[in-house]
Design a protein around this motif. Structure first.
Motif, PDB file in Angstrom:
ATOM      1  N   THR A  35       6.378  11.479   5.192  1.00 35.77           N
ATOM      2  CA  THR A  35       7.286  10.682   4.358  1.00 35.77           C
ATOM      3  C   THR A  35       8.195   9.844   5.228  1.00 35.77           C
ATOM      4  OG1 THR A  35       7.249  12.285   2.548  1.00 35.77           O
ATOM      5  CG2 THR A  35       9.153  10.815   2.684  1.00 35.77           C
ATOM      6  N   SER A  36       8.179   8.532   4.978  1.00 37.27           N
ATOM      7  CA  SER A  36       8.943   7.621   5.829  1.00 37.27           C
ATOM      8  C   SER A  36       8.799   6.205   5.288  1.00 37.27           C
ATOM      9  CB  SER A  36       8.403   7.683   7.263  1.00 37.27           C
ATOM     10  OG  SER A  36       9.231   6.990   8.156  1.00 37.27           O
ATOM     11  N   GLY A  64       0.772  -1.232   0.000  1.00 38.79           N
ATOM     12  CA  GLY A  64       0.000   0.000   0.000  1.00 38.79           C
ATOM     13  C   GLY A  64       0.803   1.282   0.000  1.00 38.79           C
ATOM     14  N   GLY A  65       2.104   1.197   0.150  1.00 37.10           N
ATOM     15  CA  GLY A  65       2.902   2.412   0.114  1.00 37.10           C
ATOM     16  C   GLY A  65       2.970   2.998  -1.287  1.00 37.10           C
ATOM     17  N   GLY A  66       3.527   4.197  -1.386  1.00 40.18           N
ATOM     18  CA  GLY A  66       3.659   4.816  -2.691  1.00 40.18           C
ATOM     19  C   GLY A  66       3.957   6.288  -2.595  1.00 40.18           C
ATOM     20  N   LEU A  67       3.842   6.955  -3.731  1.00 43.82           N
ATOM     21  CA  LEU A  67       4.096   8.391  -3.840  1.00 43.82           C
ATOM     22  C   LEU A  67       2.775   9.108  -4.052  1.00 43.82           C
ATOM     23  CD1 LEU A  67       5.900  10.892  -4.292  1.00 43.82           C
ATOM     24  CD2 LEU A  67       6.081  10.192  -6.695  1.00 43.82           C
ATOM     25  N   ARG A  81       7.462   1.958   1.739  1.00 41.65           N
ATOM     26  CA  ARG A  81       7.841   3.381   1.672  1.00 41.65           C
ATOM     27  C   ARG A  81       6.653   4.240   1.293  1.00 41.65           C
ATOM     28  NH1 ARG A  81      12.576   5.786   1.659  1.00 41.65           N
ATOM     29  NH2 ARG A  81      13.620   3.765   1.466  1.00 41.65           N
ATOM     30  N   VAL A  82       6.495   5.324   2.047  1.00 37.71           N
ATOM     31  CA  VAL A  82       5.480   6.341   1.754  1.00 37.71           C
ATOM     32  C   VAL A  82       6.193   7.661   1.510  1.00 37.71           C
ATOM     33  CG1 VAL A  82       3.556   7.673   2.701  1.00 37.71           C
ATOM     34  CG2 VAL A  82       3.683   5.203   3.110  1.00 37.71           C
ATOM     35  N   THR A  83       5.927   8.250   0.366  1.00 41.99           N
ATOM     36  CA  THR A  83       6.523   9.537   0.020  1.00 41.99           C
ATOM     37  C   THR A  83       5.411  10.522  -0.291  1.00 41.99           C
ATOM     38  OG1 THR A  83       8.465   8.436  -0.907  1.00 41.99           O
ATOM     39  CG2 THR A  83       8.131  10.748  -1.491  1.00 41.99           C
ATOM     40  N   VAL A  84       5.442  11.657   0.394  1.00 40.85           N
ATOM     41  CA  VAL A  84       4.423  12.685   0.206  1.00 40.85           C
ATOM     42  C   VAL A  84       5.101  13.935  -0.336  1.00 40.85           C
ATOM     43  CG1 VAL A  84       2.547  13.981   1.267  1.00 40.85           C
ATOM     44  CG2 VAL A  84       3.149  11.722   2.163  1.00 40.85           C
ATOM     45  N   SER A  85       4.714  14.333  -1.516  1.00 38.86           N
ATOM     46  CA  SER A  85       5.304  15.530  -2.122  1.00 38.86           C
ATOM     47  C   SER A  85       4.462  16.752  -1.814  1.00 38.86           C
ATOM     48  CB  SER A  85       5.444  15.347  -3.626  1.00 38.86           C
ATOM     49  OG  SER A  85       4.167  15.212  -4.222  1.00 38.86           O
ATOM     50  N   GLU A 118      -3.513  14.039  -0.054  1.00 40.04           N
ATOM     51  CA  GLU A 118      -4.076  12.790  -0.558  1.00 40.04           C
ATOM     52  C   GLU A 118      -4.040  11.698   0.512  1.00 40.04           C
ATOM     53  OE1 GLU A 118      -3.333  13.351  -5.345  1.00 40.04           O
ATOM     54  OE2 GLU A 118      -2.009  12.004  -4.227  1.00 40.04           O
ATOM     55  N   SER A 119      -4.525  10.523   0.144  1.00 38.68           N
ATOM     56  CA  SER A 119      -4.660   9.426   1.102  1.00 38.68           C
ATOM     57  C   SER A 119      -3.958   8.169   0.597  1.00 38.68           C
ATOM     58  CB  SER A 119      -6.142   9.097   1.332  1.00 38.68           C
ATOM     59  OG  SER A 119      -6.847  10.203   1.861  1.00 38.68           O
TER      60      SER A 119
END
Length: 120
Positions: A90-91, A8-11, A115-119, A16-17
């Motif tokens: 982000t982590s 489920g992780g992503g960019l 990995r979760v990345t939030v821009s 957003e969710s």
């Protein structure tokens, strides 16, 4: 032995969710508490949310009101619904479970991390 598989992780962009999942399989009689942690390089791993065997929950102050932890005991799965994501979220996120065996022993396990990345 118990295996945890996270997904489920992503960019995503800020606001957003995402929904993380962690499915446990193997020698499981019961799963006690389940939790999500996160860690960025150079910092300690911090607990984000925890859910007990009785479904009581608690959250880090930084995610209260935005993240929701839940569990499906029929599927041995824990979820983390993350809404209104911020760049500071982000982590790498890790699930953590405490499993009981039929003989009454308890063991703790960690997922491999997602990995979760939030821009911004």
């Amino acid at each position: 032995q118990v295996e945890l598989v996270e997904s489920g992780g992503g960019l995503v962009q800020a606001g957003e969710s995402l929904r993380l999942s962690c499915a446990a399989s193997g020698n499981i009689f019961a799963i006690n508490s389940m939790a999500w942690y996160r860690q960025v390089p150079g910092k300690q791993r911090e607990r984000v949310a925890r859910i007990s065997g009785g479904a009581a929950t608690n959250y880090a102050d930084s995610v209260k009101g935005r993240f929701t932890i839940s569990r499906d005991d029929a599927k041995n799965t824990v979820y983390l619904q993350m809404n209104n994501l911020k760049p500071e979220d982000t982590s790498v996120y890790y699930c953590y479970v405490i499993v009981s065996t039929a003989t009454g022993l308890s063991y703790q396990y960690w997922g491999q991390g997602t990995r979760v990345t939030v821009s911004s």
